[in-house]
Write a protein that holds these residues in place. Structure first.
Motif, PDB file in Angstrom:
ATOM      1  N   ILE A 292      -6.799   5.954   0.019  1.00 48.85           N
ATOM      2  CA  ILE A 292      -6.969   6.190   1.052  1.00 48.85           C
ATOM      3  C   ILE A 292      -8.025   4.559   0.598  1.00 48.85           C
ATOM      4  O   ILE A 292      -8.165   3.434   1.640  1.00 48.85           O
ATOM      5  N   HIS A 293      -9.154   4.649  -0.013  1.00 51.36           N
ATOM      6  CA  HIS A 293     -10.417   3.792  -0.152  1.00 51.36           C
ATOM      7  C   HIS A 293      -9.549   2.465  -1.142  1.00 51.36           C
ATOM      8  O   HIS A 293      -9.813   1.641  -0.396  1.00 51.36           O
ATOM      9  N   LYS A 294      -8.805   3.220  -2.185  1.00 53.82           N
ATOM     10  CA  LYS A 294      -7.995   2.168  -2.566  1.00 53.82           C
ATOM     11  C   LYS A 294      -7.539   1.542  -2.496  1.00 53.82           C
ATOM     12  O   LYS A 294      -7.376   0.069  -1.803  1.00 53.82           O
ATOM     13  N   GLN A 295      -6.361   1.761  -1.120  1.00 49.14           N
ATOM     14  CA  GLN A 295      -5.323   0.848   0.103  1.00 49.14           C
ATOM     15  C   GLN A 295      -5.550  -0.150   0.686  1.00 49.14           C
ATOM     16  O   GLN A 295      -5.257  -0.819   0.985  1.00 49.14           O
ATOM     17  N   ARG A 296      -6.787   0.752   1.218  1.00 54.76           N
ATOM     18  CA  ARG A 296      -8.061   0.398   2.008  1.00 54.76           C
ATOM     19  C   ARG A 296      -7.664  -1.342   1.767  1.00 54.76           C
ATOM     20  O   ARG A 296      -7.308  -2.805   2.698  1.00 54.76           O
ATOM     21  N   TYR A 297      -8.547  -1.545   0.442  1.00 53.81           N
ATOM     22  CA  TYR A 297      -8.793  -2.505  -0.382  1.00 53.81           C
ATOM     23  C   TYR A 297      -7.550  -3.580  -0.249  1.00 53.81           C
ATOM     24  O   TYR A 297      -7.841  -4.961  -0.369  1.00 53.81           O
ATOM     25  N   ILE A 298      -6.898  -2.887  -0.608  1.00 56.08           N
ATOM     26  CA  ILE A 298      -5.055  -3.546  -1.746  1.00 56.08           C
ATOM     27  C   ILE A 298      -4.909  -3.908   0.093  1.00 56.08           C
ATOM     28  O   ILE A 298      -4.004  -5.819   0.232  1.00 56.08           O
ATOM     29  N   ASN A 299      -4.921  -3.240   1.168  1.00 52.46           N
ATOM     30  CA  ASN A 299      -4.395  -4.014   2.289  1.00 52.46           C
ATOM     31  C   ASN A 299      -4.881  -5.210   2.659  1.00 52.46           C
ATOM     32  O   ASN A 299      -4.193  -6.082   3.619  1.00 52.46           O
ATOM     33  N   MET A 300      -6.082  -5.430   2.848  1.00 50.77           N
ATOM     34  CA  MET A 300      -6.892  -6.155   3.190  1.00 50.77           C
ATOM     35  C   MET A 300      -6.561  -7.029   2.771  1.00 50.77           C
ATOM     36  O   MET A 300      -6.590  -8.621   3.189  1.00 50.77           O
ATOM     37  N   MET A 301      -6.305  -7.421   1.223  1.00 55.48           N
ATOM     38  CA  MET A 301      -6.118  -8.701   0.809  1.00 55.48           C
ATOM     39  C   MET A 301      -4.575  -8.823   0.943  1.00 55.48           C
ATOM     40  O   MET A 301      -4.103 -10.552   1.242  1.00 55.48           O
ATOM     41  N   ALA A 302      -3.550  -7.937   0.855  1.00 54.07           N
ATOM     42  CA  ALA A 302      -2.198  -8.307   1.773  1.00 54.07           C
ATOM     43  C   ALA A 302      -2.320  -9.273   2.498  1.00 54.07           C
ATOM     44  O   ALA A 302      -1.367  -9.907   3.051  1.00 54.07           O
ATOM     45  N   VAL A 303      -2.838  -8.474   4.104  1.00 59.01           N
ATOM     46  CA  VAL A 303      -3.133  -8.983   5.095  1.00 59.01           C
ATOM     47  C   VAL A 303      -3.489 -10.485   4.657  1.00 59.01           C
ATOM     48  O   VAL A 303      -2.477 -11.104   5.964  1.00 59.01           O
ATOM     49  N   TRP A 304      -3.795 -10.839   4.212  1.00 55.42           N
ATOM     50  CA  TRP A 304      -4.916 -12.340   4.069  1.00 55.42           C
ATOM     51  C   TRP A 304      -3.335 -13.207   3.061  1.00 55.42           C
ATOM     52  O   TRP A 304      -3.211 -13.904   4.361  1.00 55.42           O
ATOM     53  N   LEU A 305      -3.213 -12.846   2.873  1.00 56.60           N
ATOM     54  CA  LEU A 305      -1.475 -12.722   1.963  1.00 56.60           C
ATOM     55  C   LEU A 305      -0.464 -13.366   3.101  1.00 56.60           C
ATOM     56  O   LEU A 305      -0.617 -14.334   3.208  1.00 56.60           O
ATOM     57  N   TYR A 306      -0.200 -12.563   4.218  1.00 54.62           N
ATOM     58  CA  TYR A 306       0.481 -12.805   4.998  1.00 54.62           C
ATOM     59  C   TYR A 306       0.296 -14.092   6.326  1.00 54.62           C
ATOM     60  O   TYR A 306       1.170 -14.870   6.465  1.00 54.62           O
ATOM     61  N   PHE A 307      -1.045 -14.531   6.233  1.00 54.38           N
ATOM     62  CA  PHE A 307      -1.734 -15.608   6.876  1.00 54.38           C
ATOM     63  C   PHE A 307      -1.342 -16.721   5.856  1.00 54.38           C
ATOM     64  O   PHE A 307      -0.867 -17.850   6.704  1.00 54.38           O
ATOM     65  N   HIS A 308      -2.115 -16.519   5.340  1.00 56.62           N
ATOM     66  CA  HIS A 308      -2.379 -17.606   3.965  1.00 56.62           C
ATOM     67  C   HIS A 308      -1.100 -18.627   3.536  1.00 56.62           C
ATOM     68  O   HIS A 308      -1.357 -19.849   3.862  1.00 56.62           O
ATOM     69  N   VAL A 309      -0.376 -17.494   3.331  1.00 54.90           N
ATOM     70  CA  VAL A 309       0.873 -18.187   1.913  1.00 54.90           C
ATOM     71  C   VAL A 309       1.858 -18.838   3.757  1.00 54.90           C
ATOM     72  O   VAL A 309       2.188 -19.701   3.695  1.00 54.90           O
TER      73      VAL A 309
END
Length: 274
Positions: A236-253
């Motif tokens: 959960i801790h690892k995936q939480r940080y990974i998902n935060m990066m993924a969500v950012w990419l879904y907006f930025h790109v």
């Protein structure tokens, strides 16, 4: 850290000198000429800004070109950060701080959104990787998930041919660990933890339901459940940080591509009606 490398210091100096030069030239230009996007200097700023944007968009390609000899990936990343900041000011100088054309205004708004999301991305890439390192596991999220699945299979085999109470306890244990809908979004909430903790510590009434002959294996089940809980917490801790990066990419790109389309429409309209 991302902002503490020698390459970052080099690009920071380049950025500051470039911004100072661009600002100085704009001040001279604005004093002597009515500043607007159709003037000679306005067009020069526009061309420079467009070239920088193309380079910024190319970063996504370079990031996936592992055999490319066109600079290091770290160098491209630093260039992406500082050119992304610089281009925002260059485009403002191009417009002369005058916003009348709707297409140009839309392109500028999208550029501003990309600029802000880029700043958020810099903060995420600066502070999240150390947090991932702090999670006490050298395993990837996929490897942790695989270990959890293996434990679930062991628990299932352990429950075979056992009493109804034993099997019910195993079923409840595994059911609580099944991902719910929108699990990827749910784990981004700071309070979300493994649901195994409550059932991995049974009440005395639960123990009384387990036949004496099965209690040794029930203790083994609890040990497996605790292992699963620890792995789930790490995941959960690892995936939480990974998902935060993924969500950012879904907006930025997508914002970046929308900005590019708006800029191309602005350039096309300029040549059609010039």
């Amino acid at each position: 850290m991302l902002l503490a490398t020698p390459g970052n210091a080099l690009w920071r100096r380049r950025f500051l000198w470039s911004l100072a030069l661009a600002t100085g030239s704009y001040v001279v230009y604005a004093i002597n000429v009515y500043p607007h996007g159709g003037s000679l200097m306005g067009l020069i700023y526009g061309v420079i800004g467009f070239i920088i944007i193309v380079l910024l968009m190319y970063f996504g390609v370079r990031k996936r070109s592992y055999k490319s000899s066109l600079g290091t990936l770290e160098g491209w990343l630093h260039a992406h950060i500082y050119l992304g900041i610089l281009v925002f000011f260059i485009i403002l100088f191009h417009s002369g701080f005058r916003f009348h054309d709707r297409v140009a205004t839309a392109a500028l708004i999208l550029l501003a959104l990309v600029f802000v999301s880029g700043i958020v991305g810099v903060l995420l890439y600066t502070y999240i990787p150390p947090l991932l390192i702090d999670v006490e596991s050298k395993l990837t999220a996929e490897q942790i998930s695989s270990q959890i699945n293996q434990l679930a299979q062991v628990i299932t085999r352990l429950a075979a041919d056992k009493s109804t109470a034993f099997q019910d306890y195993c079923v409840n244990l595994l059911r609580m660990e099944q991902p719910k809908s929108l699990a990827g979004w749910r784990i981004m909430a700071p309070g979300v933890t493994s649901r195994t903790r409550t059932i991995a510590t049974p009440l005395a009434s639960d123990l009384e339901l387990i036949p004496p002959a099965e209690r040794a294996e029930f203790v083994q089940l609890l040990a497996l459940a605790n292992q699963m809980k620890e792995l789930r917490e790490t995941l959960i801790h690892k995936q939480r940080y990974i998902n935060m990066m993924a969500v950012w990419l879904y907006f930025h790109v997508p914002l970046s591509f929308a900005m590019l389309v708006a800029i191309l429409a602005h350039v096309t309209a300029f040549f059609l009606y010039w």
